[in-house]
Design a protein around this motif. Structure first.
Motif, PDB file in Angstrom:
ATOM      1  N   TYR A 267     -12.445  -9.437  20.022  1.00 53.73           N
ATOM      2  CA  TYR A 267     -12.447  -8.005  19.753  1.00 53.73           C
ATOM      3  C   TYR A 267     -13.830  -7.462  19.409  1.00 53.73           C
ATOM      4  O   TYR A 267     -13.959  -6.311  19.018  1.00 53.73           O
ATOM      5  N   LYS A 268     -14.854  -8.304  19.562  1.00 52.03           N
ATOM      6  CA  LYS A 268     -16.245  -7.910  19.315  1.00 52.03           C
ATOM      7  C   LYS A 268     -16.430  -7.317  17.921  1.00 52.03           C
ATOM      8  O   LYS A 268     -17.053  -6.274  17.738  1.00 52.03           O
ATOM      9  N   ILE A 269     -15.868  -8.005  16.931  1.00 54.87           N
ATOM     10  CA  ILE A 269     -15.975  -7.591  15.540  1.00 54.87           C
ATOM     11  C   ILE A 269     -17.250  -8.192  14.971  1.00 54.87           C
ATOM     12  O   ILE A 269     -17.541  -9.369  15.181  1.00 54.87           O
ATOM     13  N   MET A 270     -18.002  -7.373  14.263  1.00 54.26           N
ATOM     14  CA  MET A 270     -19.251  -7.861  13.673  1.00 54.26           C
ATOM     15  C   MET A 270     -18.964  -8.939  12.642  1.00 54.26           C
ATOM     16  O   MET A 270     -17.943  -8.919  11.968  1.00 54.26           O
ATOM     17  N   GLY A 271     -19.861  -9.875  12.534  1.00 50.32           N
ATOM     18  CA  GLY A 271     -19.731 -10.956  11.574  1.00 50.32           C
ATOM     19  C   GLY A 271     -20.378 -12.208  12.128  1.00 50.32           C
ATOM     20  O   GLY A 271     -20.998 -12.205  13.195  1.00 50.32           O
ATOM     21  N   SER A 272     -20.241 -13.275  11.382  1.00 51.22           N
ATOM     22  CA  SER A 272     -20.834 -14.542  11.802  1.00 51.22           C
ATOM     23  C   SER A 272     -19.884 -15.675  11.448  1.00 51.22           C
ATOM     24  O   SER A 272     -18.917 -15.489  10.703  1.00 51.22           O
ATOM     25  N   MET A 273     -20.189 -16.837  11.950  1.00 43.91           N
ATOM     26  CA  MET A 273     -19.377 -18.009  11.622  1.00 43.91           C
ATOM     27  C   MET A 273     -19.507 -18.334  10.132  1.00 43.91           C
ATOM     28  O   MET A 273     -18.572 -18.830   9.522  1.00 43.91           O
ATOM     29  N   GLN A 274     -20.643 -18.024   9.562  1.00 48.96           N
ATOM     30  CA  GLN A 274     -20.844 -18.240   8.132  1.00 48.96           C
ATOM     31  C   GLN A 274     -19.903 -17.335   7.325  1.00 48.96           C
ATOM     32  O   GLN A 274     -19.289 -17.781   6.354  1.00 48.96           O
ATOM     33  N   ASP A 275     -19.786 -16.077   7.736  1.00 47.39           N
ATOM     34  CA  ASP A 275     -18.851 -15.157   7.078  1.00 47.39           C
ATOM     35  C   ASP A 275     -17.414 -15.667   7.200  1.00 47.39           C
ATOM     36  O   ASP A 275     -16.644 -15.629   6.232  1.00 47.39           O
ATOM     37  N   ASP A 276     -17.068 -16.133   8.402  1.00 47.65           N
ATOM     38  CA  ASP A 276     -15.721 -16.660   8.630  1.00 47.65           C
ATOM     39  C   ASP A 276     -15.467 -17.862   7.733  1.00 47.65           C
ATOM     40  O   ASP A 276     -14.401 -17.978   7.130  1.00 47.65           O
ATOM     41  N   CYS A 277     -16.437 -18.747   7.642  1.00 47.19           N
ATOM     42  CA  CYS A 277     -16.290 -19.961   6.829  1.00 47.19           C
ATOM     43  C   CYS A 277     -16.083 -19.612   5.353  1.00 47.19           C
ATOM     44  O   CYS A 277     -15.216 -20.181   4.687  1.00 47.19           O
ATOM     45  N   CYS A 278     -16.853 -18.654   4.851  1.00 42.10           N
ATOM     46  CA  CYS A 278     -16.716 -18.245   3.448  1.00 42.10           C
ATOM     47  C   CYS A 278     -15.339 -17.633   3.187  1.00 42.10           C
ATOM     48  O   CYS A 278     -14.691 -17.959   2.188  1.00 42.10           O
ATOM     49  N   ALA A 279     -14.890 -16.750   4.078  1.00 43.09           N
ATOM     50  CA  ALA A 279     -13.591 -16.100   3.893  1.00 43.09           C
ATOM     51  C   ALA A 279     -12.459 -17.126   3.945  1.00 43.09           C
ATOM     52  O   ALA A 279     -11.549 -17.099   3.114  1.00 43.09           O
ATOM     53  N   VAL A 280     -12.525 -18.043   4.899  1.00 41.72           N
ATOM     54  CA  VAL A 280     -11.483 -19.052   5.052  1.00 41.72           C
ATOM     55  C   VAL A 280     -11.458 -19.997   3.862  1.00 41.72           C
ATOM     56  O   VAL A 280     -10.392 -20.393   3.382  1.00 41.72           O
ATOM     57  N   THR A 281     -12.620 -20.350   3.338  1.00 37.41           N
ATOM     58  CA  THR A 281     -12.692 -21.261   2.192  1.00 37.41           C
ATOM     59  C   THR A 281     -12.151 -20.603   0.931  1.00 37.41           C
ATOM     60  O   THR A 281     -11.443 -21.239   0.147  1.00 37.41           O
ATOM     61  N   CYS A 282     -12.457 -19.315   0.735  1.00 41.09           N
ATOM     62  CA  CYS A 282     -12.031 -18.620  -0.485  1.00 41.09           C
ATOM     63  C   CYS A 282     -10.526 -18.350  -0.511  1.00 41.09           C
ATOM     64  O   CYS A 282      -9.878 -18.593  -1.521  1.00 41.09           O
ATOM     65  N   CYS A 283      -9.985 -17.826   0.574  1.00 36.12           N
ATOM     66  CA  CYS A 283      -8.554 -17.494   0.574  1.00 36.12           C
ATOM     67  C   CYS A 283      -8.000 -17.506   1.993  1.00 36.12           C
ATOM     68  O   CYS A 283      -7.962 -16.461   2.662  1.00 36.12           O
ATOM     69  N   PRO A 284      -7.553 -18.665   2.464  1.00 39.88           N
ATOM     70  CA  PRO A 284      -7.043 -18.737   3.834  1.00 39.88           C
ATOM     71  C   PRO A 284      -5.803 -17.869   4.069  1.00 39.88           C
ATOM     72  O   PRO A 284      -5.626 -17.313   5.149  1.00 39.88           O
ATOM     73  N   VAL A 285      -4.953 -17.697   3.066  1.00 36.86           N
ATOM     74  CA  VAL A 285      -3.763 -16.862   3.235  1.00 36.86           C
ATOM     75  C   VAL A 285      -4.171 -15.405   3.448  1.00 36.86           C
ATOM     76  O   VAL A 285      -3.611 -14.708   4.301  1.00 36.86           O
ATOM     77  N   CYS A 286      -5.169 -14.952   2.697  1.00 34.20           N
ATOM     78  CA  CYS A 286      -5.667 -13.580   2.872  1.00 34.20           C
ATOM     79  C   CYS A 286      -6.252 -13.380   4.269  1.00 34.20           C
ATOM     80  O   CYS A 286      -6.118 -12.314   4.869  1.00 34.20           O
ATOM     81  N   VAL A 287      -6.905 -14.421   4.794  1.00 29.92           N
ATOM     82  CA  VAL A 287      -7.480 -14.349   6.135  1.00 29.92           C
ATOM     83  C   VAL A 287      -6.368 -14.208   7.174  1.00 29.92           C
ATOM     84  O   VAL A 287      -6.479 -13.411   8.103  1.00 29.92           O
ATOM     85  N   TRP A 288      -5.274 -14.976   7.026  1.00 34.05           N
ATOM     86  CA  TRP A 288      -4.161 -14.852   7.964  1.00 34.05           C
ATOM     87  C   TRP A 288      -3.514 -13.471   7.872  1.00 34.05           C
ATOM     88  O   TRP A 288      -3.130 -12.894   8.887  1.00 34.05           O
ATOM     89  N   CYS A 289      -3.406 -12.940   6.658  1.00 34.49           N
ATOM     90  CA  CYS A 289      -2.866 -11.579   6.498  1.00 34.49           C
ATOM     91  C   CYS A 289      -3.775 -10.571   7.192  1.00 34.49           C
ATOM     92  O   CYS A 289      -3.296  -9.654   7.865  1.00 34.49           O
ATOM     93  N   GLN A 290      -5.086 -10.736   7.043  1.00 35.80           N
ATOM     94  CA  GLN A 290      -6.039  -9.835   7.687  1.00 35.80           C
ATOM     95  C   GLN A 290      -5.915  -9.926   9.214  1.00 35.80           C
ATOM     96  O   GLN A 290      -5.915  -8.903   9.907  1.00 35.80           O
ATOM     97  N   MET A 291      -5.802 -11.134   9.738  1.00 40.61           N
ATOM     98  CA  MET A 291      -5.685 -11.293  11.190  1.00 40.61           C
ATOM     99  C   MET A 291      -4.375 -10.682  11.702  1.00 40.61           C
ATOM    100  O   MET A 291      -4.360 -10.053  12.762  1.00 40.61           O
ATOM    101  N   ALA A 292      -3.290 -10.835  10.950  1.00 37.75           N
ATOM    102  CA  ALA A 292      -2.007 -10.242  11.343  1.00 37.75           C
ATOM    103  C   ALA A 292      -2.108  -8.715  11.344  1.00 37.75           C
ATOM    104  O   ALA A 292      -1.608  -8.053  12.260  1.00 37.75           O
ATOM    105  N   ARG A 293      -2.756  -8.153  10.319  1.00 34.88           N
ATOM    106  CA  ARG A 293      -2.937  -6.697  10.266  1.00 34.88           C
ATOM    107  C   ARG A 293      -3.823  -6.223  11.416  1.00 34.88           C
ATOM    108  O   ARG A 293      -3.580  -5.153  11.996  1.00 34.88           O
ATOM    109  N   GLU A 294      -4.827  -7.006  11.762  1.00 34.76           N
ATOM    110  CA  GLU A 294      -5.731  -6.634  12.864  1.00 34.76           C
ATOM    111  C   GLU A 294      -4.968  -6.585  14.190  1.00 34.76           C
ATOM    112  O   GLU A 294      -5.119  -5.634  14.959  1.00 34.76           O
TER     113      GLU A 294
END
Length: 164
Positions: free
Chosen positions: A88-115
């Protein structure tokens, strides 16, 4: 000899002006924006993960592989988030993804579902004019290439009424 008519429609898919294609539609911690997704993520995390994976076009059971990592590593969550960001050409980096996934993977799945939900609801299809093409019908006495050999049709147990 009769003519057949084929209508060809071209369509363009546009996102509304208020839909930012280079940003996530919601933040990682915006779980309360969609209480249905939030509750599903809290009460049945793997159900949300599998449904989101399937909605994204991946294997339904893919997120279940994270069980093999004992909840310490989340490679599937990381891969899905990175893939969604790239698709979806969303701004960010693999480093941002890694930090978000490490901090709260459930929140990341909720964000992806909302997206996925936001992108599914926000598409507008604009149809342009219809182009009509007139074609001559094909002769029915020609055999398709797959049935050139009579034994092949007999072996398959299929005999078309138009073919001898």
């Amino acid at each position: 000899m009769a003519h057949s008519t084929v209508s060809v429609q071209s369509a363009m898919v546009l996102a509304p002006d208020n839909f930012k294609q280079n940003m996530w539609s919601t933040g990682v911690c915006d779980c309360c924006d969609d209480m249905g997704i939030c509750c599903c993520g809290f009460w049945c995390t793997y159900c949300l993960m599998c449904q989101t994976s399937e909605n994204f076009g991946e294997c339904l059971c893919l997120p279940l592989l994270e069980i093999c990592f004992g909840g310490i590593l989340h490679p599937i969550t990381f891969a899905m988030r990175s893939s969604m960001r790239e698709r979806y050409k969303i701004m960010g980096s693999m480093q941002d993804d890694c930090c978000a996934v490490t901090c709260c993977p459930v929140c990341v799945w909720c964000q992806m579902a909302r997206e996925l939900k936001a992108r599914r609801q926000n598409l507008v299809v604009i149809n342009s004019t219809v182009h009509t093409i007139h074609q001559q019908p094909q002769a029915f006495n020609q055999q398709p290439q797959a049935f050139n050999q009579p034994t092949q049709a007999v072996n398959m147990g299929y005999q078309s009424p138009g073919y001898q």
